[in-house]
Design a protein around this motif. Structure first.
Motif, mmCIF file in Angstrom:
data_model
loop_
_atom_site.group_PDB
_atom_site.id
_atom_site.type_symbol
_atom_site.label_atom_id
_atom_site.label_comp_id
_atom_site.label_asym_id
_atom_site.label_seq_id
_atom_site.Cartn_x
_atom_site.Cartn_y
_atom_site.Cartn_z
ATOM 1 N N SER A 1 -9.035 -0.119 -3.016
ATOM 2 C CA SER A 1 -8.773 -0.805 -4.286
ATOM 3 C C SER A 1 -7.948 0.070 -5.235
ATOM 4 O O SER A 1 -7.064 -0.428 -5.935
ATOM 5 N N LYS B 1 -4.308 0.292 -3.955
ATOM 6 C CA LYS B 1 -3.586 -0.965 -4.159
ATOM 7 C C LYS B 1 -3.060 -1.078 -5.586
ATOM 8 O O LYS B 1 -1.975 -1.630 -5.824
ATOM 9 N N ASP C 1 2.401 -0.412 -1.962
ATOM 10 C CA ASP C 1 1.597 -0.638 -0.756
ATOM 11 C C ASP C 1 0.965 0.643 -0.234
ATOM 12 O O ASP C 1 0.858 0.849 0.982
ATOM 13 N N ASP D 1 -1.786 0.733 2.534
ATOM 14 C CA ASP D 1 -1.519 0.550 3.960
ATOM 15 C C ASP D 1 -1.852 1.787 4.778
ATOM 16 O O ASP D 1 -1.893 1.715 6.011
ATOM 17 N N LYS E 1 -7.393 -4.910 12.368
ATOM 18 C CA LYS E 1 -6.913 -4.599 11.028
ATOM 19 C C LYS E 1 -7.076 -5.791 10.093
ATOM 20 O O LYS E 1 -7.522 -5.641 8.950
ATOM 21 N N TYR E 2 -6.752 -6.981 10.582
ATOM 22 C CA TYR E 2 -6.813 -8.174 9.741
ATOM 23 C C TYR E 2 -8.254 -8.632 9.528
ATOM 24 O O TYR E 2 -8.592 -9.155 8.469
ATOM 25 N N ASN F 1 -10.825 -6.583 9.287
ATOM 26 C CA ASN F 1 -11.376 -5.676 8.282
ATOM 27 C C ASN F 1 -10.788 -5.921 6.896
ATOM 28 O O ASN F 1 -11.518 -5.925 5.903
ATOM 29 N N ARG F 2 -9.476 -6.123 6.841
ATOM 30 C CA ARG F 2 -8.820 -6.228 5.532
ATOM 31 C C ARG F 2 -9.100 -7.552 4.832
ATOM 32 O O ARG F 2 -9.323 -7.581 3.610
ATOM 33 N N PHE F 3 -9.101 -8.643 5.588
ATOM 34 C CA PHE F 3 -9.158 -9.963 4.958
ATOM 35 C C PHE F 3 -10.521 -10.645 5.091
ATOM 36 O O PHE F 3 -10.722 -11.705 4.503
ATOM 37 N N VAL F 4 -11.435 -10.055 5.844
ATOM 38 C CA VAL F 4 -12.765 -10.640 5.976
ATOM 39 C C VAL F 4 -13.845 -9.653 5.532
ATOM 40 O O VAL F 4 -14.574 -9.900 4.563
ATOM 41 N N PRO G 1 -13.251 -7.862 1.740
ATOM 42 C CA PRO G 1 -13.573 -8.716 0.590
ATOM 43 C C PRO G 1 -15.068 -8.984 0.438
ATOM 44 O O PRO G 1 -15.579 -9.006 -0.692
ATOM 45 N N ASN H 1 -16.597 -5.787 -0.948
ATOM 46 C CA ASN H 1 -16.284 -5.629 -2.372
ATOM 47 C C ASN H 1 -17.089 -6.597 -3.232
ATOM 48 O O ASN H 1 -17.499 -6.260 -4.348
#
Length: 607
Positions: free
Chosen positions: A323, A326, A331, A334, A344-345, A347-350, A353, A356
């Motif tokens: 956080s 970002k 970026d 990254d 990666k996706y 962890n990052r998008f599921v 969030p 957090n």
């Protein structure tokens, strides 16, 4: 599974264990070396107590063995070869930056709100291993600003200007700016009146190098997450190897490098070129004998001056918290290792969030991991149910499979498999039904394997007996290093392994696994114990919770699943006539064709 296949799998597991074999110095040696390095830094004045926002080291003395040679003074920047090495401090609420008038460079950086694993001031780098110098030709002489003396010409609460003088009207200024808070240090490099002195003055070559200090408990793990990262503008981040030394020319004619990061496990030193980098060459080296430095990193770049003759740069000296990175732009987030490919996706998008969201409640991180695991198990519960139901069907069919085996014999495995397939087809059972749900869950399980070791929030956070969820929780330690275990045993890893063995036992009861497959299920957790013994306690805690929750799920499912009803349904399916219009699945058709060919080949050999 035949004996050769089993032997091959077992050897692969042994190779995996050997890959995690490490040789580490004793804890006492590490502690002693770190205390010595810290004492030397304090003695040299590289680490100071907090003070005014901007101050100059008044005790700095002229460097020894300097003699004023009139011939030297007549050379380009000759006067700058003589001077005083002063330390100038620029600090805000988050970082403290030591600037050295020798080279005008950032000599040391301390993160004021963080500590090392042993509660000492967290200094990213300091000392002679740190370099920051522009190189160019002036009057047929090679110049490197890293070796020349700057003078302090302007000071305010938030900025310092250091000047490298050629003549009173010709000079190079380093203008450092630091806001009241945050982790960014601005640097504007501006050459005045030197266009006719510096060859090819539109661009300058820069060498930036640093020896990054050990901050975490486990040097091996810190090195595994530390290397040089760099990012092209509007493109993906790339990095050098984490497993050894590497040097790479990252120059690309079609795109410029936006930033270069000397990344450690949980902290980074990033150089951001606002106008991009024309040429980039990066390198990482590891001194395996060093007990205090994680890795040595170097970047050689070519920077273009803008229309006003300046080179605008920024440094980021701070934590690798997703956080925070970002918010810095460019970026920078990254460079946080969230895994490869689909992991990666996930962890990052599921996962991130959800984590957090739970973090907003200010719970202990042990509780957050527990809730996160419960949510994950609830989402995956339909797959868990299908897996259990399929294994239950196979268990009910086992007596009939044993009858087929006794009738056909083991001498003809192809024919035996054909008879099994006929039974599966009549009973309406998919032999892969218990495996497919597990396979679908594997990406999430592996994603967590990368998520927790990279999660900055766990650093220094305790739960129960675990003092730091970001590293291992040693319940037993010893001085020397031995294969597999290293120099300690992690209690949470041990509990995770025991729970996995118990889970394997009950899972075998459900599936009816026998023979070699049964024993592989017991060997695998022991192998992973050696692999995960030095991994973060937070990761092993998650796997332990996942096992315990799976026990609860299977207990509830077992109450809902009646073997007698399953057996009755299978017998009912067997009595139904086969529908000639029903097409076989592609997988079933291929399996039958393959077995038919194998049967023909075996018959041909007998003839």
């Amino acid at each position: 599974m035949d004996r050769n296949t089993f032997t091959g799998l077992f050897l692969i597991m042994i190779i995996l264990v050997a890959g995690f074999y490490i040789i580490r110095p004793s804890a006492d040696d590490i502690k002693k070396a770190q205390e010595t390095a810290h004492a030397d830094s304090v003695k040299k004045g590289l680490i100071k107590t907090p003070g005014d926002a901007v101050k100059t080291n008044q005790t700095a003395k002229a460097d020894t063995n300097q003699t004023i040679d009139s011939a030297v003074l007549k050379t380009p920047f000759g006067a700058a070869t003589i001077g005083k090495q002063n330390i100038v401090v620029l600090e805000n609420s988050d970082i403290k930056v030591n600037l050295n008038t020798l080279g005008g460079k950032v000599q040391a950086v301390e993160l004021k709100n963080y500590k090392t694993f042993d509660k000492k001031p967290l200094v990213l780098f300091d000392g002679d291993g740190n370099k920051f110098g522009f190189s160019f030709a002036a009057a047929n002489k090679d110049i490197n600003t890293n070796n020349l003396y700057f003078t302090q010409v302007a000071t305010s609460d938030t900025s310092i200007t250091l000047r490298l003088t050629y003549t009173p009207q010709q000079y190079i200024d380093y203008v450092y700016t630091l806001p009241a808070n945050g982790f960014k240090l601005g640097l504007t490099v501006k050459a005045t009146g030197l266009d006719n002195i510096i060859a090819n003055s539109k661009s300058l070559n820069l060498q930036w190098a640093a020896s990054l200090h050990k901050q975490e408990k486990d040097m091996k793990q810190e090195r595994e997450f530390s290397t040089v990262y760099y990012k092209y503008a509007n493109d993906n981040v790339e990095h050098l190897t984490v497993n050894g030394d590497e040097q790479k020319d990252a120059t690309d004619k079609e795109k410029k490098v936006q930033w270069i990061s000397f990344k450690q496990h949980f902290f980074s030193s990033v150089l951001i070129a606002k106008n991009g980098v024309e040429k980039t060459n990066v390198e990482v080296k590891t001194d395996v004998n060093s007990l205090t430095d994680v890795k040595n990193m170097t970047a050689n770049v070519t920077l273009m001056r803008d229309a006003g003759g300046a080179i605008p740069l920024e440094f980021y000296f701070g934590p690798n918290q997703f956080s925070i990175l970002k918010k810095q732009g460019y970026d920078l987030q990254d460079q946080v290792d969230m895994g490869w490919g689909p992991l990666k996706y996930i962890n990052r998008f599921v996962v991130l969030p959800v984590f957090n969201f739970l973090n907003q409640f200010n719970w202990n991180y042990g509780i957050i991991i527990l809730v996160l695991t419960i949510l994950l198990k609830l989402v995956l519960s339909p797959l868990t149910y299908k897996s259990y139901l399929s294994m239950a069907k196979m268990r009910v069919l086992k007596p009939e499979m044993d009858e087929i085996k006794a009738k056909v014999g083991e001498e003809n495995p192809t024919l035996l498999q054909q008879e099994y397939l006929k039974l599966y087809k009549k009973a309406g059972v998919n032999p892969l039904g218990g495996c497919l749900p597990l396979v679908l869950q594997m990406p999430i399980v592996i994603a967590f394997f990368r998520f927790f070791p990279s999660l900055f929030e766990l650093r220094g956070e305790s739960f129960l007996w675990m003092k730091d969820l970001s590293t291992y929780d040693a319940v037993i330690t010893w001085g020397s290093t031995i294969p597999v275990f290293g120099n300690h045993i992690s209690l949470m890893c041990l509990l995770m392994t025991i729970s996995t063995l118990i889970y394997t036992y009950f899972n075998n009861q459900v599936s009816g696994a026998t023979g070699q497959m049964k024993y592989i299920g017991y060997i695998t957790p022991l192998i992973f114990f050696g692999m995960l013994n030095s991994y973060p306690a937070g990761l092993n805690y998650y796997y332990f919770l996942a096992n315990m929750l799976t026990f609860g799920q299977q207990y509830l499912i077992r109450l809902m699943v009646d073997d007698k009803k399953i057996h009755a349904k299978i017998q009912e399916n067997k009595q139904k006539p086969e529908d000639p219009k029903k097409k076989k699945s592609g997988f079933a058709a291929k399996m039958e064709e393959m077995m038919r060919q194998q049967q023909q080949a075996q018959q041909g050999k007998k003839k």
